[in-house]
Design a protein around this motif. Structure first.
Motif, short mmCIF file in Angstrom:
data_model
loop_
_atom_site.label_atom_id
_atom_site.label_comp_id
_atom_site.label_asym_id
_atom_site.label_seq_id
_atom_site.Cartn_x
_atom_site.Cartn_y
_atom_site.Cartn_z
N HIS A 160 -48.95 -39.75 3.33
CA HIS A 160 -49.71 -40.86 2.73
C HIS A 160 -50.75 -41.42 3.68
O HIS A 160 -51.88 -41.71 3.29
CB HIS A 160 -48.78 -42.00 2.31
N LEU A 161 -50.37 -41.59 4.95
CA LEU A 161 -51.23 -42.27 5.90
C LEU A 161 -52.17 -41.33 6.65
O LEU A 161 -53.20 -41.76 7.16
CB LEU A 161 -50.40 -43.04 6.93
N GLY A 162 -51.79 -40.06 6.76
CA GLY A 162 -52.61 -39.12 7.51
C GLY A 162 -52.57 -39.37 9.01
O GLY A 162 -53.49 -38.99 9.73
N LEU A 163 -51.52 -40.01 9.47
CA LEU A 163 -51.34 -40.27 10.90
C LEU A 163 -50.32 -39.29 11.47
O LEU A 163 -49.57 -38.66 10.73
CB LEU A 163 -50.84 -41.70 11.12
N ALA A 164 -50.29 -39.17 12.78
CA ALA A 164 -49.33 -38.29 13.44
C ALA A 164 -47.91 -38.76 13.17
O ALA A 164 -47.65 -39.97 13.04
CB ALA A 164 -49.60 -38.26 14.93
N GLN A 165 -46.99 -37.82 13.11
CA GLN A 165 -45.59 -38.14 12.86
C GLN A 165 -45.06 -39.11 13.91
O GLN A 165 -44.34 -40.05 13.59
CB GLN A 165 -44.77 -36.85 12.84
N SER A 166 -45.43 -38.91 15.17
CA SER A 166 -44.95 -39.80 16.23
C SER A 166 -45.47 -41.23 16.05
O SER A 166 -44.74 -42.20 16.32
CB SER A 166 -45.36 -39.26 17.61
N THR A 167 -46.69 -41.36 15.57
CA THR A 167 -47.27 -42.69 15.32
C THR A 167 -46.54 -43.39 14.18
O THR A 167 -46.16 -44.57 14.28
CB THR A 167 -48.77 -42.57 15.00
N VAL A 168 -46.32 -42.67 13.09
CA VAL A 168 -45.61 -43.24 11.94
C VAL A 168 -44.19 -43.60 12.34
O VAL A 168 -43.70 -44.68 12.00
CB VAL A 168 -45.65 -42.28 10.73
N SER A 169 -43.52 -42.73 13.07
CA SER A 169 -42.15 -43.01 13.52
C SER A 169 -42.10 -44.28 14.36
O SER A 169 -41.18 -45.10 14.21
CB SER A 169 -41.60 -41.84 14.33
N ALA A 170 -43.07 -44.46 15.24
CA ALA A 170 -43.11 -45.66 16.08
C ALA A 170 -43.31 -46.92 15.23
O ALA A 170 -42.67 -47.95 15.46
CB ALA A 170 -44.21 -45.55 17.13
N GLU A 182 -50.07 -55.47 11.38
CA GLU A 182 -50.78 -54.32 11.96
C GLU A 182 -51.13 -53.39 10.79
O GLU A 182 -50.29 -53.13 9.93
CB GLU A 182 -49.87 -53.62 12.98
N PRO A 183 -52.38 -52.93 10.68
CA PRO A 183 -52.81 -52.20 9.49
C PRO A 183 -51.94 -51.03 9.06
O PRO A 183 -51.62 -50.90 7.88
CB PRO A 183 -54.23 -51.76 9.84
N ALA A 184 -51.51 -50.19 9.98
CA ALA A 184 -50.68 -49.05 9.60
C ALA A 184 -49.31 -49.52 9.11
O ALA A 184 -48.78 -49.01 8.12
CB ALA A 184 -50.52 -48.07 10.76
N ARG A 185 -48.74 -50.53 9.80
CA ARG A 185 -47.43 -51.04 9.36
C ARG A 185 -47.53 -51.74 8.02
O ARG A 185 -46.64 -51.62 7.17
CB ARG A 185 -46.84 -51.96 10.44
N LEU A 186 -48.61 -52.45 7.79
CA LEU A 186 -48.82 -53.08 6.48
C LEU A 186 -48.92 -52.03 5.38
O LEU A 186 -48.33 -52.18 4.30
CB LEU A 186 -50.09 -53.94 6.52
N THR A 187 -49.61 -50.95 5.66
CA THR A 187 -49.72 -49.85 4.68
C THR A 187 -48.35 -49.22 4.43
O THR A 187 -48.02 -48.90 3.28
CB THR A 187 -50.73 -48.80 5.17
N ILE A 188 -47.55 -49.07 5.48
CA ILE A 188 -46.19 -48.54 5.30
C ILE A 188 -45.38 -49.47 4.41
O ILE A 188 -44.71 -49.02 3.47
CB ILE A 188 -45.50 -48.34 6.66
#
Length: 126
Positions: free
Chosen positions: A55-65, A32-38
């Motif tokens: 780094h990602l510019g995504l919401a904290q809840s999204t990154v936490s998930a 998954e693109p965000a998880r790969l970036t993480i």
């Protein structure tokens, strides 16, 4: 001597899943693109969710998930540091090997997967 593959040996799965299902699930989780970036950011060293949000510019809840998914899949480990939690790769050498092998396979196939109508196009992580 022939090399044995988990794809060739469905009995190699300890989780009770057949190997093709487990391999597919792992590739979906890591791919998954965000998880790969993480995962890529974690090669630089441990990060807090706050760092990954920056780094990602995504919401904290999204990154936490996403981090929770990677952790549940055994790809990421957590370590408390004061009141925060740092995340790091659980198996950095194996993850690096997977990513390197994936890039070699993409190169060998001329990135044909990008033209495959059955595979959704990758979306960019902003």
């Amino acid at each position: 001597m022939a090399m044995t593959s988990v794809v060739d040996d469905p009995g190699s799965s300890d989780a009770g899943l057949g190997a093709p299902e487990a391999v597919s699930a792992l590739l979906r989780a890591a791919g998954e693109p965000a998880r790969l970036t993480i995962l890529q950011h974690l090669f630089e060293g441990p990060h807090r969710v706050r760092d990954l949000v920056d780094h990602l510019g995504l919401a904290q809840s999204t990154v936490s998930a996403h981090v929770a998914c990677l952790r549940e899949c055994g790809l990421v480990e957590a370590r408390p540091v004061g009141r925060a939690v740092e995340y790091r790769l659980a198996h950095p050498d194996l993850v690096r090997g997977l990513l390197d092998a994936t890039l070699r396979l993409l190169d060998a196939t001329g990135f044909a997967v990008l033209g495959c109508a059955s595979v959704p196009a990758a979306r960019a992580v902003r």
